[in-house]
Scaffold this motif. Structure first.
Motif, PDB file in Angstrom:
ATOM      1  N   GLU A 310       0.834  -1.206   0.000  1.00 38.54           N
ATOM      2  CA  GLU A 310       0.000   0.000   0.000  1.00 38.54           C
ATOM      3  C   GLU A 310       0.870   1.257   0.000  1.00 38.54           C
ATOM      4  O   GLU A 310       0.523   2.262  -0.632  1.00 38.54           O
ATOM      5  N   TRP A 311       2.009   1.169   0.716  1.00 36.76           N
ATOM      6  CA  TRP A 311       2.932   2.313   0.734  1.00 36.76           C
ATOM      7  C   TRP A 311       3.563   2.497  -0.624  1.00 36.76           C
ATOM      8  O   TRP A 311       3.696   3.629  -1.094  1.00 36.76           O
ATOM      9  N   TRP A 312       3.999   1.471  -1.292  1.00 34.75           N
ATOM     10  CA  TRP A 312       4.604   1.611  -2.618  1.00 34.75           C
ATOM     11  C   TRP A 312       3.645   2.345  -3.557  1.00 34.75           C
ATOM     12  O   TRP A 312       4.048   3.218  -4.314  1.00 34.75           O
ATOM     13  N   TYR A 313       2.369   1.931  -3.495  1.00 35.56           N
ATOM     14  CA  TYR A 313       1.355   2.525  -4.373  1.00 35.56           C
ATOM     15  C   TYR A 313       1.090   3.974  -3.974  1.00 35.56           C
ATOM     16  O   TYR A 313       0.928   4.849  -4.836  1.00 35.56           O
ATOM     17  N   TRP A 314       1.060   4.269  -2.675  1.00 38.35           N
ATOM     18  CA  TRP A 314       0.871   5.630  -2.173  1.00 38.35           C
ATOM     19  C   TRP A 314       2.002   6.527  -2.650  1.00 38.35           C
ATOM     20  O   TRP A 314       1.767   7.667  -3.090  1.00 38.35           O
ATOM     21  N   GLU A 315       3.235   6.027  -2.578  1.00 38.78           N
ATOM     22  CA  GLU A 315       4.369   6.808  -3.073  1.00 38.78           C
ATOM     23  C   GLU A 315       4.202   7.112  -4.559  1.00 38.78           C
ATOM     24  O   GLU A 315       4.487   8.225  -5.022  1.00 38.78           O
ATOM     25  N   LYS A 316       3.736   6.128  -5.285  1.00 40.51           N
ATOM     26  CA  LYS A 316       3.582   6.295  -6.731  1.00 40.51           C
ATOM     27  C   LYS A 316       2.461   7.283  -7.073  1.00 40.51           C
ATOM     28  O   LYS A 316       2.625   8.172  -7.912  1.00 40.51           O
ATOM     29  N   GLU A 317       1.334   7.147  -6.411  1.00 37.62           N
ATOM     30  CA  GLU A 317       0.166   7.946  -6.747  1.00 37.62           C
ATOM     31  C   GLU A 317       0.177   9.328  -6.114  1.00 37.62           C
ATOM     32  O   GLU A 317      -0.267  10.297  -6.733  1.00 37.62           O
ATOM     33  N   VAL A 318       0.662   9.426  -4.886  1.00 30.68           N
ATOM     34  CA  VAL A 318       0.590  10.683  -4.141  1.00 30.68           C
ATOM     35  C   VAL A 318       1.884  11.487  -4.274  1.00 30.68           C
ATOM     36  O   VAL A 318       1.855  12.707  -4.440  1.00 30.68           O
ATOM     37  N   ASN A 319       3.034  10.805  -4.216  1.00 30.33           N
ATOM     38  CA  ASN A 319       4.333  11.487  -4.231  1.00 30.33           C
ATOM     39  C   ASN A 319       5.017  11.450  -5.595  1.00 30.33           C
ATOM     40  O   ASN A 319       6.145  11.929  -5.729  1.00 30.33           O
ATOM     41  N   ASN A 320       4.355  10.844  -6.574  1.00 31.59           N
ATOM     42  CA  ASN A 320       4.948  10.697  -7.914  1.00 31.59           C
ATOM     43  C   ASN A 320       6.320  10.035  -7.859  1.00 31.59           C
ATOM     44  O   ASN A 320       7.248  10.406  -8.587  1.00 31.59           O
ATOM     45  N   ASN A 321       6.455   9.075  -6.963  1.00 30.02           N
ATOM     46  CA  ASN A 321       7.706   8.346  -6.794  1.00 30.02           C
ATOM     47  C   ASN A 321       7.412   6.854  -6.962  1.00 30.02           C
ATOM     48  O   ASN A 321       6.897   6.204  -6.050  1.00 30.02           O
ATOM     49  N   ASP A 322       7.726   6.334  -8.129  1.00 29.19           N
ATOM     50  CA  ASP A 322       7.409   4.924  -8.399  1.00 29.19           C
ATOM     51  C   ASP A 322       8.636   4.021  -8.298  1.00 29.19           C
ATOM     52  O   ASP A 322       8.628   2.902  -8.802  1.00 29.19           O
ATOM     53  N   ASP A 323       9.680   4.495  -7.609  1.00 27.18           N
ATOM     54  CA  ASP A 323      10.937   3.739  -7.560  1.00 27.18           C
ATOM     55  C   ASP A 323      10.738   2.328  -7.006  1.00 27.18           C
ATOM     56  O   ASP A 323      11.174   1.340  -7.609  1.00 27.18           O
ATOM     57  N   ILE A 324      10.105   2.228  -5.843  1.00 19.04           N
ATOM     58  CA  ILE A 324       9.957   0.906  -5.227  1.00 19.04           C
ATOM     59  C   ILE A 324       8.915   0.081  -5.974  1.00 19.04           C
ATOM     60  O   ILE A 324       9.081  -1.129  -6.149  1.00 19.04           O
ATOM     61  N   TRP A 325       7.851   0.699  -6.429  1.00 17.68           N
ATOM     62  CA  TRP A 325       6.840  -0.012  -7.212  1.00 17.68           C
ATOM     63  C   TRP A 325       7.480  -0.685  -8.426  1.00 17.68           C
ATOM     64  O   TRP A 325       7.240  -1.862  -8.704  1.00 17.68           O
ATOM     65  N   GLU A 326       8.323   0.064  -9.129  1.00 14.37           N
ATOM     66  CA  GLU A 326       8.990  -0.489 -10.318  1.00 14.37           C
ATOM     67  C   GLU A 326      10.038  -1.529  -9.933  1.00 14.37           C
ATOM     68  O   GLU A 326      10.187  -2.546 -10.615  1.00 14.37           O
ATOM     69  N   GLN A 327      10.749  -1.281  -8.835  1.00 13.65           N
ATOM     70  CA  GLN A 327      11.761  -2.246  -8.397  1.00 13.65           C
ATOM     71  C   GLN A 327      11.115  -3.568  -7.999  1.00 13.65           C
ATOM     72  O   GLN A 327      11.654  -4.646  -8.272  1.00 13.65           O
ATOM     73  N   ALA A 328       9.945  -3.493  -7.382  1.00 12.71           N
ATOM     74  CA  ALA A 328       9.272  -4.704  -6.921  1.00 12.71           C
ATOM     75  C   ALA A 328       8.852  -5.598  -8.066  1.00 12.71           C
ATOM     76  O   ALA A 328       8.755  -6.820  -7.906  1.00 12.71           O
ATOM     77  N   LYS A 329       8.625  -5.023  -9.241  1.00 12.26           N
ATOM     78  CA  LYS A 329       8.206  -5.837 -10.389  1.00 12.26           C
ATOM     79  C   LYS A 329       9.218  -6.937 -10.700  1.00 12.26           C
ATOM     80  O   LYS A 329       8.837  -8.008 -11.167  1.00 12.26           O
ATOM     81  N   PHE A 330      10.500  -6.674 -10.445  1.00  8.40           N
ATOM     82  CA  PHE A 330      11.517  -7.671 -10.726  1.00  8.40           C
ATOM     83  C   PHE A 330      11.342  -8.926  -9.859  1.00  8.40           C
ATOM     84  O   PHE A 330      11.800 -10.011 -10.226  1.00  8.40           O
ATOM     85  N   LEU A 331      10.687  -8.773  -8.721  1.00  5.03           N
ATOM     86  CA  LEU A 331      10.467  -9.909  -7.834  1.00  5.03           C
ATOM     87  C   LEU A 331       9.314 -10.787  -8.300  1.00  5.03           C
ATOM     88  O   LEU A 331       9.327 -12.005  -8.119  1.00  5.03           O
ATOM     89  N   PHE A 332       8.309 -10.158  -8.909  1.00  2.29           N
ATOM     90  CA  PHE A 332       7.070 -10.874  -9.196  1.00  2.29           C
ATOM     91  C   PHE A 332       6.905 -11.277 -10.651  1.00  2.29           C
ATOM     92  O   PHE A 332       6.299 -12.330 -10.938  1.00  2.29           O
ATOM     93  N   ILE A 333       7.398 -10.474 -11.565  1.00  3.61           N
ATOM     94  CA  ILE A 333       7.206 -10.777 -12.985  1.00  3.61           C
ATOM     95  C   ILE A 333       8.354 -11.649 -13.450  1.00  3.61           C
ATOM     96  O   ILE A 333       9.507 -11.233 -13.487  1.00  3.61           O
TER      97      ILE A 333
END
Length: 334
Positions: A310-333
């Motif tokens: 939820e924090w990763w998404y909040w950073e992306k949507e509210v703070n325009n910071n998608d660093d962790i959201w994008e980094q996490a994709k490497f774990l799941f995809i």
């Protein structure tokens, strides 16, 4: 007297050698590089507290991140807001959407479940005597398991959350007899594996592991202590977790060991949305996220559920910071 002292010395030497061997084995196993599996914990409550569209966030976990393992919570106060009046609509939707995508679900049930205040009792139950409240919890567990036991995507029932860490959160003290009743009820209703969880840093694992088909530990490195009123970095190495696992295996034998709550979210004196970027960075940022993934890979575990989507998404949507959201994709995809 001399013989007693001599015998005591021999026992101490034996224990030191024994523990040293376990430690060496822990280090050996921590260097292995198995294929890791990652999932996340999702909390509708947390998403709403951040002002997010919880359904949009939930679908993004699967459709953007590519998550195939998720832990959901059947919060008692959400599914039975009024006594004997159940509301499963939102949980139904979560489970159905995960099932559509063939996502494996750990469904947590009980009065104590993930996210503060830990114990999620409905208002009507808070004033009940302990025995009456416990019976109401059993009723809610029975209705919840019966509702979802035909869903094949639910792989595991988690009964309570860190029940032996009752000093943390707004919860009653642990009642082991009642916990055993909850576990026995779920076993009677369904034959899927039962997970019992415990704190990785603050608890002995044996009481939880003895009751579990699957044992789930937390894994944190940087936290905030309200008692000390300061940030705390746990001075532990990856082998610490394998060491605890080896010791616990002497007294309990779960079929499987997982990290059910791996830190991937800031922890401060107040909820992270009220902290500055600098304050959040003291316990979690992109560098610490990467460090945590590397640290966990050396602990001897192979399955990890990250805490903080939820924090990763909040950073992306509210703070325009998608660093962790994008980094996490490497774990799941894959």
């Amino acid at each position: 007297m001399f013989k007693l002292i001599k015998r005591t010395k021999k026992i101490l030497v034996f224990l030191i050698i024994f523990l040293f061997l376990i430690f060496i084995l822990s280090q050996k196993y921590s260097w292995r590089k198995p294929e890791f599996e990652y999932g996340v914990t999702f909390s509708k409550k947390q998403a709403i507290s951040l002002g997010l569209d919880w359904k949009k966030l939930y679908l993004s976990i699967f459709d953007e991140l590519g998550v195939k393992k998720i832990r959901l919570a059947a919060y008692w106060d959400e599914v039975e807001p009024k006594q004997d009046n159940y509301y499963f609509n939102d949980l139904d939707w979560q489970i159905e959407e995960a099932a559509k995508r063939e996502v494996e679900i750990v469904l947590a049930i009980g009065g104590r479940l993930p996210r503060w205040p830990e114990c999620h009792f409905p208002e009507w139950a808070k004033g009940l005597p302990d025995k009456e409240r416990q019976q109401e919890i059993l009723n809610y567990i029975e209705d919840t398991v019966k509702r979802y036991r035909d869903n094949t995507q639910i792989a595991v029932w988690q009964v309570e959350n860190e029940p032996f860490l009752s000093h943390f959160g707004d919860c009653p003290d642990i009642d082991k007899e009642f916990l055993d009743k909850e576990i026995a009820l779920v076993r009677e209703l369904d034959d899927r594996d039962i997970m019992i969880t415990d704190s990785g840093e603050l608890s002995l694992w044996v009481p939880a592991a003895k009751r579990a088909d699957i044992f789930g530990t937390t894994m944190y490195r940087d936290t905030y202590s309200k008692v000390l009123k300061s940030y705390v970095h746990y001075p532990i190495e990856p082998g610490f977790f394998q060491f605890k696992k080896n010791i616990t295996n002497l007294f309990a034998n779960p079929q499987k060991w997982v990290v059910i709550e791996m830190q991937a979210e800031p922890w401060g004196p107040v909820p992270f949305q009220f902290l500055s970027d600098e304050e959040r960075g003291k316990t979690m940022d992109l560098d610490k996220f990467k460090e945590m993934i590397e640290f966990s890979s050396k602990t001897g575990f192979r399955e990890f559920y990250l805490w903080g989507v939820e924090w990763w998404y909040w950073e992306k949507e509210v703070n325009n910071n998608d660093d962790i959201w994008e980094q996490a994709k490497f774990l799941f995809i894959k």
